[in-house]
Design an enzyme around this catalytic site. Structure first.
Site, PDB file in Angstrom:
ATOM      1  N   ASP A  12      -0.074  -0.007  13.282  1.00  0.00           N
ATOM      2  CA  ASP A  12       0.193   0.899  14.800  1.00  0.00           C
ATOM      3  C   ASP A  12       0.313   0.978  16.455  1.00  0.00           C
ATOM      4  OD1 ASP A  12      -2.201   1.173  15.457  1.00  0.00           O
ATOM      5  OD2 ASP A  12      -2.680   1.566  13.409  1.00  0.00           O
ATOM      6  N   ASP A  19       0.183 -12.763   6.774  1.00  0.00           N
ATOM      7  CA  ASP A  19      -1.649 -12.394   6.080  1.00  0.00           C
ATOM      8  C   ASP A  19      -2.391 -13.504   7.186  1.00  0.00           C
ATOM      9  OD1 ASP A  19      -4.210 -12.561   5.071  1.00  0.00           O
ATOM     10  OD2 ASP A  19      -3.135 -12.568   2.830  1.00  0.00           O
ATOM     11  N   GLY A  20      -3.014 -12.396   8.264  1.00  0.00           N
ATOM     12  CA  GLY A  20      -3.988 -12.680   8.804  1.00  0.00           C
ATOM     13  C   GLY A  20      -4.923 -14.012   8.705  1.00  0.00           C
ATOM     14  N   GLN A  76       0.994  -1.266   0.171  1.00  0.00           N
ATOM     15  CA  GLN A  76      -0.074  -0.184  -0.188  1.00  0.00           C
ATOM     16  C   GLN A  76       1.005   0.843   0.078  1.00  0.00           C
ATOM     17  OE1 GLN A  76      -2.649  -0.805   3.411  1.00  0.00           O
ATOM     18  NE2 GLN A  76       0.094  -1.771   4.925  1.00  0.00           N
ATOM     19  N   GLU A 104       0.755  -8.478  11.259  1.00  0.00           N
ATOM     20  CA  GLU A 104       0.308  -7.514  10.344  1.00  0.00           C
ATOM     21  C   GLU A 104       0.899  -7.746   8.936  1.00  0.00           C
ATOM     22  OE1 GLU A 104      -0.930  -4.672  10.502  1.00  0.00           O
ATOM     23  OE2 GLU A 104       0.216  -4.773   8.109  1.00  0.00           O
ATOM     24  N   ASP A 148      -8.316  -5.675  12.932  1.00  0.00           N
ATOM     25  CA  ASP A 148      -7.831  -4.313  13.366  1.00  0.00           C
ATOM     26  C   ASP A 148      -7.194  -3.951  11.174  1.00  0.00           C
ATOM     27  OD1 ASP A 148      -7.404  -1.330  13.359  1.00  0.00           O
ATOM     28  OD2 ASP A 148      -5.397  -1.823  14.891  1.00  0.00           O
TER      29      ASP A 148
HETATM   30  N1  SAM Z   1      -7.657   1.608  12.609  1.00  0.00           N
HETATM   31  C1  SAM Z   1      -7.409   1.789  11.550  1.00  0.00           C
HETATM   32  C2  SAM Z   1      -8.122   1.987  10.672  1.00  0.00           C
HETATM   33  O1  SAM Z   1      -9.564   1.418  11.277  1.00  0.00           O
HETATM   34  O2  SAM Z   1      -8.591   2.644   9.760  1.00  0.00           O
HETATM   35  C3  SAM Z   1      -6.563   0.286  10.734  1.00  0.00           C
HETATM   36  C4  SAM Z   1      -5.299   0.258  11.516  1.00  0.00           C
HETATM   37  S1  SAM Z   1      -4.403  -0.946  11.084  1.00  0.00           S
HETATM   38  C5  SAM Z   1      -2.675   0.232  10.611  1.00  0.00           C
HETATM   39  C6  SAM Z   1      -4.796  -1.596   9.620  1.00  0.00           C
HETATM   40  C7  SAM Z   1      -3.093  -2.763   9.111  1.00  0.00           C
HETATM   41  O3  SAM Z   1      -4.461  -3.668   8.899  1.00  0.00           O
HETATM   42  C8  SAM Z   1      -2.581  -1.797   8.252  1.00  0.00           C
HETATM   43  O4  SAM Z   1      -1.550  -1.855   8.139  1.00  0.00           O
HETATM   44  C9  SAM Z   1      -2.232  -3.181   7.133  1.00  0.00           C
HETATM   45  O5  SAM Z   1      -1.801  -3.769   7.166  1.00  0.00           O
HETATM   46  C10 SAM Z   1      -3.110  -4.641   7.935  1.00  0.00           C
HETATM   47  N2  SAM Z   1      -4.112  -5.726   6.820  1.00  0.00           N
HETATM   48  C11 SAM Z   1      -4.390  -5.597   6.053  1.00  0.00           C
HETATM   49  N3  SAM Z   1      -4.826  -6.834   5.271  1.00  0.00           N
HETATM   50  C12 SAM Z   1      -4.345  -7.516   6.098  1.00  0.00           C
HETATM   51  C13 SAM Z   1      -4.225  -9.025   6.054  1.00  0.00           C
HETATM   52  N4  SAM Z   1      -5.295  -9.724   5.320  1.00  0.00           N
HETATM   53  N5  SAM Z   1      -3.289  -9.137   7.194  1.00  0.00           N
HETATM   54  C14 SAM Z   1      -3.349  -8.404   7.996  1.00  0.00           C
HETATM   55  N6  SAM Z   1      -2.692  -7.469   7.898  1.00  0.00           N
HETATM   56  C15 SAM Z   1      -3.023  -6.985   7.537  1.00  0.00           C
END
Ligand code: SAM
Length: 276
Positions: free
Chosen positions: A86, A137-138, A31, A106, A155
């Site tokens: 974060d 990947d989650g 991203q 993450e 999250d």
């Molecule tokens: N609080 C935030 C919001 O609602 O805008 C979300 C914050 S956090 C930074 C979101 C994170 O999810 C990102 O850093 C992104 O890289 C991660 N993410 C997205 N898809 C994912 C996946 N499939 N597995 C693990 N992490 C993932």
């Protein structure tokens, strides 16, 4: 010269913040990412043009996505946060003395590295000895850990790119299998004003998997429309049945045990979104 940052929240609405400085911009493997100092909300993390967190209002989101589920479960020991690079959710999770292991999965290592560098107030919990940070990947992590977690917190970013599948029925089923027999999970499910279809869809899909499904709300100024939703799926414990007098007084700024209950009292139009 005045410089302003705008997030276009819908085709017709945006949030605009006067900026002091742009501190960092990069394209990661997953991203685009920026760190901006804003006059109103302090330092801000932006992914793919969408505000993820700011120093001034991050406490609302991070407290509500963690303390509501952790205070619903009587003894949460193993907690997983998916996304959340974060570190704000993890910072709140480790405030609970029952937690023995908090795992952050993450997908994007750069989000964690940049948060450690520019957001020490938010990422500080990542260094706690109970915390493991995994870059994966989650979806894969959950599929590989059956009957393991007491609580899973999703999250995630908005449902674009690698986060799309985090809002799917198959993922909710996989989460259920990854939870222990009395486990529960919560996901951020966007704005009732701007994402009504997403909320209805998530609620329906989660309630097809979990016997107890509940939606709650919090007020977050930098998120689209300022009103944000979270949806909980639980195998056994009802978040509205929590004995508020028994909840310890954690150091928080938004969450209180009374608010825990109050956040499940929904405006009529939001109730309408989750009616079968
Ligand atoms: N609080 C935030 C919001 O609602 O805008 C979300 C914050 S956090 C930074 C979101 C994170 O999810 C990102 O850093 C992104 O890289 C991660 N993410 C997205 N898809 C994912 C996946 N499939 N597995 C693990 N992490 C993932």
């Amino acid at each position: 010269m005045e410089l302003w940052y705008t997030e276009k929240q819908t085709e017709n609405v945006g949030i605009t913040c006067k900026t002091e400085k742009t501190l960092h911009v990069e394209q990661t493997e997953f991203q685009s990412m920026a760190v901006i100092d804003t006059m109103q909300f302090g330092r801000m993390l932006v992914l793919d043009g969408m505000v993820q967190t700011t120093i001034e209002d991050e406490f609302v989101y991070h407290e509500m996505i963690t303390h509501v589920p952790l205070n619903t479960h009587p003894n949460p020991q193993n907690v997983l946060v998916i996304g959340g690079g974060d570190g704000g959710a993890i910072r709140e999770v480790v405030k609970h003395p029952s937690v023995k292991k908090a795992v952050l999965v993450e997908i994007d290592r750069r989000v964690v590295e940049i948060s450690r560098e520019f957001f020490p107030e938010i990422s500080c919990g990542l260094g706690n000895p109970k915390v493991s940070v995994i870059y994966d990947d989650g979806i894969k992590h959950v599929a590989d850990h059956k009957d393991f977690y007491d609580i899973i917190i999703v999250d995630s970013t908005e449902p674009v790119g690698p986060a799309v599948e985090l809002f799917s029925s198959s993922f909710y089923k996989s989460i259920s299998e990854s939870l222990r027999e009395d486990g529960l999970f919560v996901a951020q499910t966007e704005s009732p004003f701007f994402n009504s279809d997403l909320i209805s869809g998530c609620y329906r899909k989660i309630s097809e998997v979990f016997p107890i499904t509940k939606l709650y709300l919090a007020s977050i100024p930098t998120y689209p429309s300022g009103l944000w939703s979270f949806t909980m799926g639980s195998k056994k414990y009802d978040p509205e049945a929590v004995d508020v007098l028994a909840v310890p007084d954690y150091p928080t700024r938004y969450y209180t045990p009374k608010l825990h209950k109050g956040s499940f009292v929904l405006p009529k139009f939001v109730e309408g979104l989750i009616k079968p």
